[in-house]
Design an enzyme around this catalytic site. Structure first.
Site, mmCIF file in Angstrom:
data_model
loop_
_atom_site.group_PDB
_atom_site.id
_atom_site.type_symbol
_atom_site.label_atom_id
_atom_site.label_comp_id
_atom_site.label_asym_id
_atom_site.label_seq_id
_atom_site.Cartn_x
_atom_site.Cartn_y
_atom_site.Cartn_z
ATOM 1 C CE LYS A 116 46.654 39.039 32.399
ATOM 2 N NZ LYS A 116 46.852 37.861 33.253
ATOM 3 N NE ARG B 176 43.245 34.919 29.668
ATOM 4 C CZ ARG B 176 43.256 35.374 30.924
ATOM 5 N NH1 ARG B 176 42.565 36.443 31.252
ATOM 6 N NH2 ARG B 176 43.969 34.764 31.827
ATOM 7 N NE ARG C 255 46.961 33.192 40.915
ATOM 8 C CZ ARG C 255 46.742 33.690 39.692
ATOM 9 N NH1 ARG C 255 47.012 34.945 39.431
ATOM 10 N NH2 ARG C 255 46.270 32.911 38.750
ATOM 11 N NE ARG D 153 42.447 31.525 39.843
ATOM 12 C CZ ARG D 153 42.861 32.498 39.028
ATOM 13 N NH1 ARG D 153 43.018 33.721 39.478
ATOM 14 N NH2 ARG D 153 43.113 32.250 37.763
ATOM 15 N NE ARG E 36 45.271 29.813 34.378
ATOM 16 C CZ ARG E 36 45.427 30.325 35.583
ATOM 17 N NH1 ARG E 36 45.736 29.526 36.602
ATOM 18 N NH2 ARG E 36 45.305 31.605 35.796
HETATM 19 P P1 ADP Z 1 45.122 34.940 35.471
HETATM 20 O O1 ADP Z 1 45.127 35.253 36.899
HETATM 21 O O2 ADP Z 1 45.728 33.665 35.140
HETATM 22 O O3 ADP Z 1 45.529 36.063 34.573
HETATM 23 P P2 ADP Z 1 42.324 35.314 35.106
HETATM 24 O O4 ADP Z 1 41.883 35.415 36.487
HETATM 25 O O5 ADP Z 1 42.446 36.542 34.291
HETATM 26 O O6 ADP Z 1 43.685 34.511 35.073
HETATM 27 O O7 ADP Z 1 41.401 34.289 34.294
HETATM 28 C C1 ADP Z 1 41.162 32.994 34.756
HETATM 29 C C2 ADP Z 1 40.413 32.187 33.708
HETATM 30 O O8 ADP Z 1 39.212 32.871 33.341
HETATM 31 C C3 ADP Z 1 41.136 31.979 32.394
HETATM 32 O O9 ADP Z 1 42.021 30.893 32.441
HETATM 33 C C4 ADP Z 1 39.964 31.737 31.444
HETATM 34 O O10 ADP Z 1 39.434 30.431 31.586
HETATM 35 C C5 ADP Z 1 38.919 32.711 31.967
HETATM 36 N N1 ADP Z 1 39.033 34.031 31.297
HETATM 37 C C6 ADP Z 1 39.331 35.218 31.880
HETATM 38 N N2 ADP Z 1 39.380 36.217 30.979
HETATM 39 C C7 ADP Z 1 39.116 35.645 29.773
HETATM 40 C C8 ADP Z 1 39.040 36.120 28.439
HETATM 41 N N3 ADP Z 1 39.251 37.432 28.143
HETATM 42 N N4 ADP Z 1 38.757 35.232 27.460
HETATM 43 C C9 ADP Z 1 38.548 33.940 27.719
HETATM 44 N N5 ADP Z 1 38.611 33.407 28.949
HETATM 45 C C10 ADP Z 1 38.888 34.239 29.975
#
Ligand code: ADP
Ligand code: ZN
Length: 210
Positions: free
Chosen positions: A13, A88, A123, A156, A167
């Protein structure tokens, strides 16, 4: 146009959000990037979020809702924005509604769990500027090095295989119910994530039109 991107972690996304951001000239607001930046610079919010993010858990709603309130109040969001990684949880979506923000489209990028687990292992991110890459799907110009700032790319911590499983579990429990939440408003559009990034982008652009 105000757009939300939904989807499992690693569904791509963020990549699609960037494409739409370029096309429509509106900013992408990624809560993940904002939190990681806070971790890097060691702010109070970063310290609060650290244990959650590294364990693959969600950062508490009140923290991310605060981040979004501040960010969406900035000038560059006036003509529209793209939310990547927010909301989320249902309470986060309700908070957005309570702020009086009207969402035009919700794009859900669908990718099966087994594919996601495989993708996440490839990644890589830049520890210095936050740019993200993939060993197969989004290679840097030079192996292991950031295109933008030449720093050495790293994996990461939360992309480690055990954390990815956690996750995905959190995604199915907490985030997936948002599909119903937005389907009820008629704004949800499903995009099947393709092997090829450009193919997914074509489907995403089409989904934004209908
Ligand atoms: P991904 O690349 O997996 O979509 P993100 O980079 O969006 O992950 O987010 C990484 C981490 O940051 C999540 O696993 C969570 O711990 C935290 N995080 C990001 N956005 C949110 C949110 N809207 N609510 C709660 N935690 C969040
Ligand atoms: Zn960089």
């Amino acid at each position: 146009m105000n757009i939300i991107f939904l989807g499992a972690p690693g569904a791509g996304k963020g990549t699609q959000a960037e494409k739409v951001s370029e096309k429509l000239s509106i900013p992408t607001v990624s809560t993940g990037n904002i939190i990681r930046e806070a971790l890097r610079t060691g702010t109070e919010m970063g310290l609060k979020a650290k244990s959650y993010i590294e364990a693959g858990k969600l950062v508490p709603d009140e923290v991310v809702i605060g981040i979004i309130k501040d960010r969406l109040a900035q000038d560059d969001c006036k003509n529209g924005f793209i939310l990547d990684g927010f909301p989320r949880t249902i309470p986060q979506a309700e908070a957005l509604d309570a702020m009086g923000i009207v969402i035009d489209k919700v794009i859900d990028i669908e990718v099966a769990d087994d594919k996601i687990a495989a993708r996440m292992s490839g990644r890589r991110v830049c520890p210095s500027c936050g740019a993200s890459y993939h060993l197969e799907y989004k290679k840097p110009e030079k192996d292991g090095v950031c295109n933008l700032c030449s720093a050495e790319l790293v994996q990461r911590k939360d992309d480690a295989p055990e954390t990815v499983l956690e996750r995905l579990k959190v995604y199915h429990e907490e985030t997936e119910p948002l599909k119903d939440y937005y389907a009820k408003t008629g704004k949800l559009r499903i995009v099947e994530g393709q092997e090829n990034v450009a193919d997914t982008t074509a489907l995403t652009f089409k989904a934004l039109e209908d």
